[in-house]
Design an enzyme around this catalytic site. Structure first.
Site, PDB file in Angstrom:
ATOM      1  N   SER A   1       0.800  -1.232   0.000  1.00 46.02           N
ATOM      2  CA  SER A   1       0.000   0.000   0.000  1.00 46.02           C
ATOM      3  C   SER A   1       0.828   1.275   0.000  1.00 46.02           C
ATOM      4  CB  SER A   1      -0.941   0.022   1.207  1.00 46.02           C
ATOM      5  OG  SER A   1      -2.032  -0.840   0.997  1.00 46.02           O
TER       6      SER A   1
ATOM      7  N   LYS B   1       0.459   3.285  -3.050  1.00 46.81           N
ATOM      8  CA  LYS B   1      -0.712   4.147  -3.227  1.00 46.81           C
ATOM      9  C   LYS B   1      -0.327   5.622  -3.126  1.00 46.81           C
ATOM     10  CE  LYS B   1      -3.763   0.670  -1.166  1.00 46.81           C
ATOM     11  NZ  LYS B   1      -4.548   0.312   0.040  1.00 46.81           N
TER      12      LYS B   1
ATOM     13  N   TYR C   1      -3.050  -2.786 -10.704  1.00 42.35           N
ATOM     14  CA  TYR C   1      -3.002  -2.556  -9.263  1.00 42.35           C
ATOM     15  C   TYR C   1      -2.106  -3.580  -8.564  1.00 42.35           C
ATOM     16  CZ  TYR C   1      -4.756  -2.099  -4.454  1.00 42.35           C
ATOM     17  OH  TYR C   1      -4.872  -1.932  -3.097  1.00 42.35           O
TER      18      TYR C   1
ATOM     19  N   TYR D   1      -4.205   3.400   7.419  1.00 39.56           N
ATOM     20  CA  TYR D   1      -5.448   2.636   7.477  1.00 39.56           C
ATOM     21  C   TYR D   1      -6.354   3.209   8.579  1.00 39.56           C
ATOM     22  CZ  TYR D   1      -2.397  -0.642   4.941  1.00 39.56           C
ATOM     23  OH  TYR D   1      -1.523  -1.208   4.072  1.00 39.56           O
TER      24      TYR D   1
ATOM     25  N   VAL E   1       1.175  -3.493   4.039  1.00 39.67           N
ATOM     26  CA  VAL E   1       1.128  -4.800   4.684  1.00 39.67           C
ATOM     27  C   VAL E   1       2.366  -5.637   4.376  1.00 39.67           C
ATOM     28  CG1 VAL E   1      -1.388  -4.850   4.800  1.00 39.67           C
ATOM     29  CG2 VAL E   1      -0.224  -5.856   2.821  1.00 39.67           C
TER      30      VAL E   1
END
Length: 321
Positions: free
Chosen positions: A76, A79, A201, A257, A275
């Site tokens: 992540s 992102k 992705y 998160y 993660v």
């Protein structure tokens, strides 16, 4: 608190390296308090008891400790980079398709999509990152190479790549992400075939870096949008100063998160977690910190990574700069 400091206001090399050595010793005592991500089979194979940390300062110096040169899966954390690419590509139009508020829900939750008509809360939860990837899939014929091109430039590493085995493992188990993509498409918030976006992705999330590279790659967020030149390459205004400030604000409120509030309280710096066990933190005007330890807590954040960042800001006061 670290002493002494140099005339630039940054800590002296010896004191910073000593602080990292102390944190390394303290962090390794916490091994066993988390577990590696097991819902992605390839990540379940990562040896858990590893810890690395790197600090890059705006004066161009870098400091490392532990497994700082071991590559790991960014997951992540990517992102952050895709969001920056989208912001550079379409500017504030990005906010027509994704929000900028904390979610308060798990990173892979679908609940809010139902009540908020397919508009994800922010670009750092899975649904929001899928929308960002959809935007970039429309813009780039080969998004994986466009992203790698930007990351290779920011790290000065032409060999930087993504791990095909990890990407396949993620793609084979991406059922919830696929469901989110189709749900958002049903609300008109998805332009491309979900299968194509999921391919992009999963390759994006499988990008690998080490701590030193990650600290270097995010330097533009600590330096008013300006990436530091290295090895004869001149400085580059990678992002405007205003947009860098806005990205940092979003990282502070949404980057960890549904533990973003806890991270803001304990650490007080903009962060992005993944993660794969990595966390990158931004100290505006000072530098960047990247830490990696694969053992995660219940919310998907690195146990040792969060501890190490909290200790570093205690020792440096960087969360008050």
């Amino acid at each position: 608190m670290l002493t002494p400091r140099t005339t630039t206001g940054l800590p002296a090399a010896e004191s910073l390296q000593a602080a990292l050595a102390l944190i390394d010793t303290e962090a390794r005592a916490l091994f066993g308090q988390g577990k590696v991500a097991d819902y992605i089979p390839a990540l379940a194979q990562v040896q858990p008891r590893q810890f690395g940390m790197a600090v890059a300062l705006v004066d161009g110096s870098t400091y490392q400790v532990g497994d700082a040169h071991t590559p790991f899966s960014l997951q992540s954390i990517t992102k952050l980079f895709t969001f920056v690419l989208a912001l550079k590509a379409i500017g504030d139009d990005v906010w027509k398709r994704v929000g900028r508020e904390p979610s308060g829900a798990a990173f892979n939750s679908m609940v809010q999509l139902e009540t908020e008509h397919g508009i994800p809360r922010n670009p750092f939860i899975n649904a929001g990152a899928l929308v960002i990837t959809d935007i970039l899939t429309t813009r780039y014929a080969h998004l994986d190479y466009a992203l790698l091109g930007a990351l290779r430039r920011l790290t000065d590493d032409p060999e930087l790549s993504w791990n095909a085995a990890v990407a396949k493992s993620e793609r084979d188990t991406a059922h919830r992400n696929m469901a989110m993509a189709y749900f958002m498409k049903s609300h008109g918030n998805f332009a491309n075939p979900p299968e194509l976006v999921l391919d992009n992705y999963c390759r994006q999330c499988a990008t690998e870096m080490n701590c030193t590279q990650l600290a270097q790659a995010t330097m533009f967020l600590a330096n008013g949008g300006r990436d530091l030149g290295r090895d004869g390459r001149p400085d580059e205004q990678f992002l405007s100063a205003d947009d860098a400030r806005r990205v940092n604000a979003l990282l502070l409120t949404c980057g960890a998160y549904d533990a973003a509030g806890d991270f803001a309280y304990r650490i007080g710096l903009p962060v992005k977690t993944g993660v794969g066990g990595g966390i990158v933190a931004i100290a505006p005007g000072v530098g960047t910190i990247a830490v990696w330890a694969p053992e995660l807590d219940a919310k998907g954040n690195s146990v040792l990574g969060a501890f190490a960042l909290e200790r570093l800001v205690q020792l440096t006061g960087w969360n008050h700069t």
